[in-house]
Structures are given as C-alpha cells and as structure tokens.
Motif scaffolding. Structure first.
Motif, PDB file in Angstrom:
ATOM      1  N   GLY A  30     -10.198   0.619 -16.525  1.00  0.00           N
ATOM      2  CA  GLY A  30      -9.695  -0.243 -17.576  1.00  0.00           C
ATOM      3  C   GLY A  30      -9.204  -1.587 -17.088  1.00  0.00           C
ATOM      4  N   ILE A  31      -8.023  -1.951 -17.518  1.00  0.00           N
ATOM      5  CA  ILE A  31      -7.461  -3.266 -17.229  1.00  0.00           C
ATOM      6  C   ILE A  31      -6.038  -3.145 -16.706  1.00  0.00           C
ATOM      7  N   GLN A  32      -5.572  -4.222 -16.140  1.00  0.00           N
ATOM      8  CA  GLN A  32      -4.164  -4.338 -15.753  1.00  0.00           C
ATOM      9  C   GLN A  32      -3.602  -5.600 -16.389  1.00  0.00           C
ATOM     10  N   LEU A  33      -2.434  -5.470 -17.011  1.00  0.00           N
ATOM     11  CA  LEU A  33      -1.710  -6.614 -17.541  1.00  0.00           C
ATOM     12  C   LEU A  33      -0.451  -6.808 -16.714  1.00  0.00           C
ATOM     13  N   SER A  34      -0.119  -8.045 -16.414  1.00  0.00           N
ATOM     14  CA  SER A  34       1.056  -8.314 -15.588  1.00  0.00           C
ATOM     15  C   SER A  34       1.812  -9.523 -16.115  1.00  0.00           C
ATOM     16  N   PHE A  35       3.093  -9.551 -15.765  1.00  0.00           N
ATOM     17  CA  PHE A  35       3.975 -10.632 -16.216  1.00  0.00           C
ATOM     18  C   PHE A  35       5.021 -10.858 -15.130  1.00  0.00           C
ATOM     19  N   PRO A  36       5.333 -12.127 -14.830  1.00  0.00           N
ATOM     20  CA  PRO A  36       6.269 -12.385 -13.726  1.00  0.00           C
ATOM     21  C   PRO A  36       7.723 -12.203 -14.136  1.00  0.00           C
ATOM     22  N   HIS A  37       8.515 -11.807 -13.157  1.00  0.00           N
ATOM     23  CA  HIS A  37       9.964 -11.801 -13.359  1.00  0.00           C
ATOM     24  C   HIS A  37      10.551 -13.181 -13.073  1.00  0.00           C
ATOM     25  N   LEU A  38       9.958 -13.859 -12.092  1.00  0.00           N
ATOM     26  CA  LEU A  38      10.425 -15.191 -11.691  1.00  0.00           C
ATOM     27  C   LEU A  38       9.241 -16.147 -11.589  1.00  0.00           C
TER      28      LEU A  38
END
Length: 226
Positions: A143-151
């Motif tokens: 499938g896929i990977q979604l990511s979001f930064p903390h900083l």
C-alpha cells in the motif's frame, strides 16, 4: 499558491509515519472522513494547470493497484512509485510554483503537508520483525505510507518550529484516527510464528490478502482475526 523563481529549502524532522494497505472502498471512506483535500505532484515537472488532482482521481490510480493484489498479480513498482508520491493538503498555500520554462513548472512544499510514498516492507530474520520503507528485490509491496513532520525549519529565519500549529495538522490527525478505527496491526505468520507488526491492514483486506503474490512467494501467511 505563490510563484517563486528560486528553490526554498524545506527541512523537516521527527516524521510520524503511518504505513498501511487498505481496499479501495476503505480508501474512499478515509477520503470521505477527512473531507476535501487536494493532491499535489511535487516530484516531477508538470505543465501549468496540471499536477493537482482530487481524492476521486487518486482513488482511480489506487484501484488497479489493489485489484492486482486481490487477483494474485504483482503491481509494477516502477509505475506506482511515481503515482503514489504526491503531497496532501487542504490548501495550496503550503506550496509554491517554480517556473522552469516552456509553460512548465515544479510544485514545491514550503510548509507542513502530508507526504505520501509507496510502501515496501520486508522481514528481517535476524531481528524477527517486519520493516517498512525497504528497497530492493526481497521486498513486499504494502500500500502506501503517509507521514507528517513534528518539526520543521523556517527557510527564512532558520527557526525550528513545531508543526502542530499549522493548517494540515488536523488533516493528519484525522487520518491517524481513521486508521486506528478501521485497520489492524498485521498478524503475519512466518513459519509457525505469529508476528504482530504495527504495519496496518484494512479490515476488508483480510478476506483476500493471502492472494498477495509476494506473500505466497515467501511463504508468509496472515493469521485469522475475530
């Protein structure tokens, strides 16, 4: 989205990653849950007016991928690597456009957005666990990977800023909430050993996941769940 004539460096750290495989109906439900968003192709040069598409258009890209897996066929990695690499945002204000001539442009990120990548996993016999975002021949498409930064670092002031105050933070939190409610940690079977991996699997996928051609090739099963 503003137009610029130079690259604005965008540095992030402490990414929160969510790798998952879901059926097409589940992905459609996720998009309905999070509300209106747009997808922006930031990995390639596009014509003016192109490179931006809707959730419905992304679902059209994803459907053949998951249908291949359900039918026991291996999706072509070289195709989906580029198709599954946009950024997601509720506004175009987090991006800018860089003209490259001939009516073409690059879309680039300058503020926190949700990054998508095609997800490849692999089992490490030494560590006895599954890893995500692994590259090479001995991998399993998942499938896929979604990511979001903390900083992230402000490109002008160089200040390190927490991303939680920015407009796409509620979007990523909604994605996390939906994933927790509608997918499960994957109960892989390697030999006779069950390994519960934090890699997520949609509940609707359990009826067909053993058709996955790379699982069959490697003799990896999926345990039944209630």
């Amino acid at each position: 989205m503003r137009n610029l004539d130079h690259i604005v460096p965008f540095q992030v750290s402490k990414l929160v990653r969510v790798p998952f495989l879901v059926d097409k109906e589940e992905l459609a439900d996720l998009f309905t849950y999070v509300g209106e968003i747009q997808f922006y192709e930031v990995q390639k040069v596009t014509q003016e007016g192109e490179g931006i598409f809707s959730s419905a258009e992304f679902l059209d890209r994803y459907t053949p991928y998951v249908e291949d897996l359900k039918s026991g066929r291996l999706p072509l990695y070289s195709r989906y690597r580029s198709l599954f690499s946009p950024v997601l945002s509720i506004t175009s204000d987090v991006l800018y456009s860089l003209g490259v001539g001939g009516g073409r442009r690059l879309l680039k990120v300058e503020k926190p957005s949700v990054q998508m990548q095609v997800n490849q996993i692999a089992f490490s016999p030494t560590e006895g666990e599954f890893r995500t975002q692994v590259y090479g021949q001995d991998t399993i498409t998942w499938g896929i990977q979604l990511s979001f930064p903390h900083l992230f670092q402000d490109p002008i002031t160089q200040e390190i800023i927490e991303a939680k105050h920015f407009i796409n933070t509620p979007l990523f939190r909604a994605i996390q909430k939906w994933i927790r409610a509608n997918t499960r940690p994957t109960p892989f079977l390697v030999g006779k050993k069950r390994i519960n991996a934090p890699i997520r699997l949609g509940k609707q996928c359990f009826s067909w996941i053993e058709n996955h051609p790379q699982l069959k090739e490697k003799g990896i099963g999926i345990a039944r769940v209630d």
